[in-house]
Design a protein around this motif. Structure first.
Motif, PDB file in Angstrom:
ATOM      1  N   MET A 127      20.490  53.554  82.629  1.00 35.14           N
ATOM      2  CA  MET A 127      20.526  54.098  83.281  1.00 35.14           C
ATOM      3  C   MET A 127      19.095  54.181  84.094  1.00 35.14           C
ATOM      4  SD  MET A 127      19.504  58.713  82.700  1.00 35.14           S
ATOM      5  CE  MET A 127      17.954  57.906  81.580  1.00 35.14           C
ATOM      6  N   LYS A 128      19.703  54.358  85.539  1.00 39.14           N
ATOM      7  CA  LYS A 128      18.691  53.756  87.265  1.00 39.14           C
ATOM      8  C   LYS A 128      17.777  55.117  87.180  1.00 39.14           C
ATOM      9  CE  LYS A 128      22.293  51.258  87.940  1.00 39.14           C
ATOM     10  NZ  LYS A 128      23.122  50.773  89.131  1.00 39.14           N
ATOM     11  N   ILE A 129      16.406  54.815  86.810  1.00 44.76           N
ATOM     12  CA  ILE A 129      15.753  55.605  87.074  1.00 44.76           C
ATOM     13  C   ILE A 129      14.697  55.268  88.453  1.00 44.76           C
ATOM     14  CG2 ILE A 129      14.252  56.980  86.448  1.00 44.76           C
ATOM     15  CD1 ILE A 129      14.873  57.078  83.652  1.00 44.76           C
ATOM     16  N   ARG A 130      14.607  56.204  89.458  1.00 40.39           N
ATOM     17  CA  ARG A 130      13.747  56.045  90.247  1.00 40.39           C
ATOM     18  C   ARG A 130      13.029  57.856  91.019  1.00 40.39           C
ATOM     19  NH1 ARG A 130      16.342  52.362  89.307  1.00 40.39           N
ATOM     20  NH2 ARG A 130      17.767  50.590  90.759  1.00 40.39           N
ATOM     21  N   VAL A 131      11.379  56.932  91.077  1.00 39.46           N
ATOM     22  CA  VAL A 131      10.814  58.128  91.791  1.00 39.46           C
ATOM     23  C   VAL A 131       9.880  58.098  92.351  1.00 39.46           C
ATOM     24  CG1 VAL A 131       8.477  59.013  91.157  1.00 39.46           C
ATOM     25  CG2 VAL A 131      10.420  58.109  88.962  1.00 39.46           C
ATOM     26  N   LEU A 132       9.772  59.643  93.833  1.00 41.40           N
ATOM     27  CA  LEU A 132       9.284  59.339  95.054  1.00 41.40           C
ATOM     28  C   LEU A 132       7.926  60.365  94.876  1.00 41.40           C
ATOM     29  CD1 LEU A 132       8.925  59.304  97.911  1.00 41.40           C
ATOM     30  CD2 LEU A 132      10.573  61.115  98.008  1.00 41.40           C
TER      31      LEU A 132
ATOM     32  N   GLY B 294       0.083  62.699  85.010  1.00 42.41           N
ATOM     33  CA  GLY B 294       1.174  62.226  85.793  1.00 42.41           C
ATOM     34  C   GLY B 294       1.685  61.472  86.027  1.00 42.41           C
ATOM     35  N   HIS B 295       0.047  60.325  86.054  1.00 46.56           N
ATOM     36  CA  HIS B 295      -0.127  59.525  86.894  1.00 46.56           C
ATOM     37  C   HIS B 295       0.985  58.155  85.271  1.00 46.56           C
ATOM     38  CE1 HIS B 295      -2.772  60.363  89.665  1.00 46.56           C
ATOM     39  NE2 HIS B 295      -1.894  59.524  90.936  1.00 46.56           N
ATOM     40  N   LYS B 296       0.015  58.971  84.326  1.00 47.26           N
ATOM     41  CA  LYS B 296       0.243  57.649  83.216  1.00 47.26           C
ATOM     42  C   LYS B 296       2.018  57.812  82.855  1.00 47.26           C
ATOM     43  CE  LYS B 296      -4.202  58.299  81.789  1.00 47.26           C
ATOM     44  NZ  LYS B 296      -5.826  58.817  81.546  1.00 47.26           N
ATOM     45  N   VAL B 297       2.597  59.675  82.558  1.00 48.68           N
ATOM     46  CA  VAL B 297       4.145  59.881  82.548  1.00 48.68           C
ATOM     47  C   VAL B 297       4.780  58.615  83.259  1.00 48.68           C
ATOM     48  CG1 VAL B 297       5.459  61.048  82.443  1.00 48.68           C
ATOM     49  CG2 VAL B 297       3.255  62.196  81.392  1.00 48.68           C
ATOM     50  N   LEU B 298       4.388  58.375  83.973  1.00 46.80           N
ATOM     51  CA  LEU B 298       5.368  57.455  84.707  1.00 46.80           C
ATOM     52  C   LEU B 298       5.286  55.930  84.443  1.00 46.80           C
ATOM     53  CD1 LEU B 298       5.382  59.327  88.687  1.00 46.80           C
ATOM     54  CD2 LEU B 298       6.710  58.936  86.551  1.00 46.80           C
ATOM     55  N   ALA B 299       3.876  55.653  84.372  1.00 47.36           N
ATOM     56  CA  ALA B 299       3.531  54.263  84.067  1.00 47.36           C
ATOM     57  C   ALA B 299       4.529  53.946  82.629  1.00 47.36           C
ATOM     58  CB  ALA B 299       2.579  54.016  83.735  1.00 47.36           C
ATOM     59  N   GLN B 300       4.692  55.204  81.504  1.00 48.93           N
ATOM     60  CA  GLN B 300       5.433  55.157  80.387  1.00 48.93           C
ATOM     61  C   GLN B 300       6.444  54.968  80.691  1.00 48.93           C
ATOM     62  OE1 GLN B 300       3.588  55.300  77.011  1.00 48.93           O
ATOM     63  NE2 GLN B 300       5.839  54.829  76.577  1.00 48.93           N
ATOM     64  N   MET B 301       7.242  55.701  81.505  1.00 55.56           N
ATOM     65  CA  MET B 301       8.348  55.553  81.819  1.00 55.56           C
ATOM     66  C   MET B 301       8.688  54.318  81.933  1.00 55.56           C
ATOM     67  SD  MET B 301      10.246  58.963  84.728  1.00 55.56           S
ATOM     68  CE  MET B 301       9.307  59.875  83.674  1.00 55.56           C
ATOM     69  N   GLU B 302       8.438  53.806  83.207  1.00 53.23           N
ATOM     70  CA  GLU B 302       8.503  52.230  83.321  1.00 53.23           C
ATOM     71  C   GLU B 302       9.143  51.118  82.456  1.00 53.23           C
ATOM     72  OE1 GLU B 302       5.731  50.524  86.863  1.00 53.23           O
ATOM     73  OE2 GLU B 302       6.274  48.585  85.559  1.00 53.23           O
ATOM     74  N   GLU B 303       7.787  51.394  81.037  1.00 59.43           N
ATOM     75  CA  GLU B 303       8.049  50.544  80.049  1.00 59.43           C
ATOM     76  C   GLU B 303       9.058  51.732  78.816  1.00 59.43           C
ATOM     77  OE1 GLU B 303       4.405  50.754  77.011  1.00 59.43           O
ATOM     78  OE2 GLU B 303       3.239  49.649  79.017  1.00 59.43           O
TER      79      GLU B 303
ATOM     80  N   ARG C  34      -3.844  51.109  89.391  1.00 66.18           N
ATOM     81  CA  ARG C  34      -4.465  52.435  87.871  1.00 66.18           C
ATOM     82  C   ARG C  34      -3.945  52.198  86.821  1.00 66.18           C
ATOM     83  NH1 ARG C  34      -9.431  54.501  91.147  1.00 66.18           N
ATOM     84  NH2 ARG C  34     -10.515  55.244  88.788  1.00 66.18           N
ATOM     85  N   ALA C  35      -2.600  53.058  86.867  1.00 63.32           N
ATOM     86  CA  ALA C  35      -2.880  53.955  85.472  1.00 63.32           C
ATOM     87  C   ALA C  35      -1.689  52.806  85.325  1.00 63.32           C
ATOM     88  CB  ALA C  35      -1.582  55.178  85.964  1.00 63.32           C
ATOM     89  N   GLY C  36      -1.183  51.722  85.324  1.00 64.32           N
ATOM     90  CA  GLY C  36      -0.699  50.686  85.072  1.00 64.32           C
ATOM     91  C   GLY C  36       0.844  50.278  85.034  1.00 64.32           C
ATOM     92  N   SER C  37       1.249  51.199  86.311  1.00 62.90           N
ATOM     93  CA  SER C  37       2.965  51.153  87.197  1.00 62.90           C
ATOM     94  C   SER C  37       2.512  49.500  87.735  1.00 62.90           C
ATOM     95  CB  SER C  37       3.249  52.465  87.822  1.00 62.90           C
ATOM     96  OG  SER C  37       3.081  53.650  87.268  1.00 62.90           O
ATOM     97  N   LYS C  38       4.017  49.040  87.456  1.00 61.15           N
ATOM     98  CA  LYS C  38       3.648  47.929  87.919  1.00 61.15           C
ATOM     99  C   LYS C  38       5.051  47.283  89.476  1.00 61.15           C
ATOM    100  CE  LYS C  38       2.198  45.339  84.061  1.00 61.15           C
ATOM    101  NZ  LYS C  38       2.230  46.455  83.476  1.00 61.15           N
ATOM    102  N   LYS C  39       5.399  48.300  88.891  1.00 56.16           N
ATOM    103  CA  LYS C  39       7.199  48.524  89.725  1.00 56.16           C
ATOM    104  C   LYS C  39       6.780  49.618  91.141  1.00 56.16           C
ATOM    105  CE  LYS C  39      10.579  46.817  86.961  1.00 56.16           C
ATOM    106  NZ  LYS C  39      11.834  47.069  85.829  1.00 56.16           N
ATOM    107  N   VAL C  40       5.832  49.123  91.639  1.00 54.56           N
ATOM    108  CA  VAL C  40       5.448  49.887  92.646  1.00 54.56           C
ATOM    109  C   VAL C  40       6.251  50.109  94.023  1.00 54.56           C
ATOM    110  CG1 VAL C  40       3.755  51.431  93.964  1.00 54.56           C
ATOM    111  CG2 VAL C  40       3.632  51.402  91.271  1.00 54.56           C
ATOM    112  N   ILE C  41       6.438  50.547  95.200  1.00 53.96           N
ATOM    113  CA  ILE C  41       6.916  50.238  96.719  1.00 53.96           C
ATOM    114  C   ILE C  41       6.171  51.620  97.321  1.00 53.96           C
ATOM    115  CG2 ILE C  41       8.597  50.151  98.263  1.00 53.96           C
ATOM    116  CD1 ILE C  41      10.564  49.856  95.736  1.00 53.96           C
ATOM    117  N   GLU C  42       4.658  50.898  98.061  1.00 53.52           N
ATOM    118  CA  GLU C  42       3.921  51.442  98.703  1.00 53.52           C
ATOM    119  C   GLU C  42       4.262  51.755 100.079  1.00 53.52           C
ATOM    120  OE1 GLU C  42      -0.656  51.245  97.040  1.00 53.52           O
ATOM    121  OE2 GLU C  42       0.072  49.418  98.089  1.00 53.52           O
TER     122      GLU C  42
END
Ligand code: NAD
Ligand code: ZN
Length: 228
Positions: free
Chosen positions: A1-6, A67-76, A94-102
């Motif tokens: 499943m391809k998940i994208r978040v804005l 909220g930030h932490k749940v998104l870092a979890q989703m990435e895992e 800082r919450a651990g997300s790596k696949k972030v586009i600013e």
């Protein structure tokens, strides 16, 4: 499943960082044209920097929230996951997300308006305002995108491609009023993605959402994680 978040400013609200629009938004108190435009910086770099220095201090004291932490979890949990953010606070990383586009840059970045040199400077408060470039002595500006400026081309291109190629598109804490970021949920939806919105208030995206969760980012995103 391809998940994208804005994500937008709303996801950092529970970390104590004020949003721009909406209830308690900064633009109710300040005039954006006097603080967040190239013209404002040209006219009064010190004033603009004082405002950014204040925001940098707020962000330095803040912690990523649930909220930030749940998104870092989703990435895992999901290998094909990408996060596109309009935020400049760096709290996702800082919450651990790596696949972030600013899309709108980063408030810890400084860029010389003389020689173009870019650096990260995490000092808050800054020792000198406005700060100067150590290579050429030119004026440094915040490495964020202001009103009337274009977004970084590579980041925007990537954000469009990822939105076109989404199975699930989650929009969190954005008033969906600032283009082109606001277009991304619609790009995804047109290509058949399921659209999920988390926002305590209604936005232009709400009528098009397959699932609309009218809650704060922390509570809402925990529900989304269960849904997936
Ligand atoms: P915005 O201020 O326009 O809208 C914020 C949205 O968040 C509103 O729709 C509001 O209903 C919602 N919201 C408020 N509290 C929430 C919560 N607890 N959980 C979930 N949603 C909540 O923000 P935007 O759409 O991101 O605006 C765009 C601009 O604001 C961007 O350019 C961004 O760079 C800038 N910005 C960034 C930060 C940051 O980095 N933290 C802070 C303020 C503004
Ligand atoms: Zn320079």
């Amino acid at each position: 499943m391809k998940i994208r978040v804005l994500t937008g400013a709303g996801i950092s609200a529970e970390s104590g960082i004020p949003t721009f629009r909406g209830k308690d938004g900064l633009w109710n108190k300040y005039d954006p044209t006097e603080l967040a435009t190239p013209e404002a910086f040209q006219k009064d770099p010190k004033l603009v920097w004082e405002w950014y220095d204040w925001r940098r201090q707020l962000i330095a004291k803040a912690e990523p929230n649930e909220g930030h932490k749940v998104l870092a979890q989703m990435e895992e949990n999901f290998p094909d996951f990408w996060l596109v953010t309009q935020n400049v606070d760096g709290l996702h990383q800082r919450a651990g997300s790596k696949k972030v586009i600013e899309l709108h840059g980063n408030i810890w970045k400084v860029r010389c308006i003389g020689c173009g040199k870019e650096d990260y400077d995490y000092r808050a408060p800054l020792p000198e305002i406005p700060p100067e470039c150590d290579s050429c002595g030119g004026l440094l500006r915040p490495g964020v995108v202001w009103f009337g400026e274009s977004l970084p081309v590579d980041a925007l291109q990537r954000a469009y491609e990822l939105s076109e190629d989404a199975d699930v598109f989650i929009v969190v804490g954005t008033s969906a009023q600032v283009y082109p970021a606001a277009e991304l949920p619609f790009v995804a939806k047109r290509r058949g993605a399921k659209l999920i919105e988390v926002n305590p208030e209604e936005t232009p995206v709400t009528p098009y959402a397959d699932v609309s969760i009218r809650e704060s980012a922390s509570t809402g995103l925990r529900k989304v994680l269960e849904l997936l």
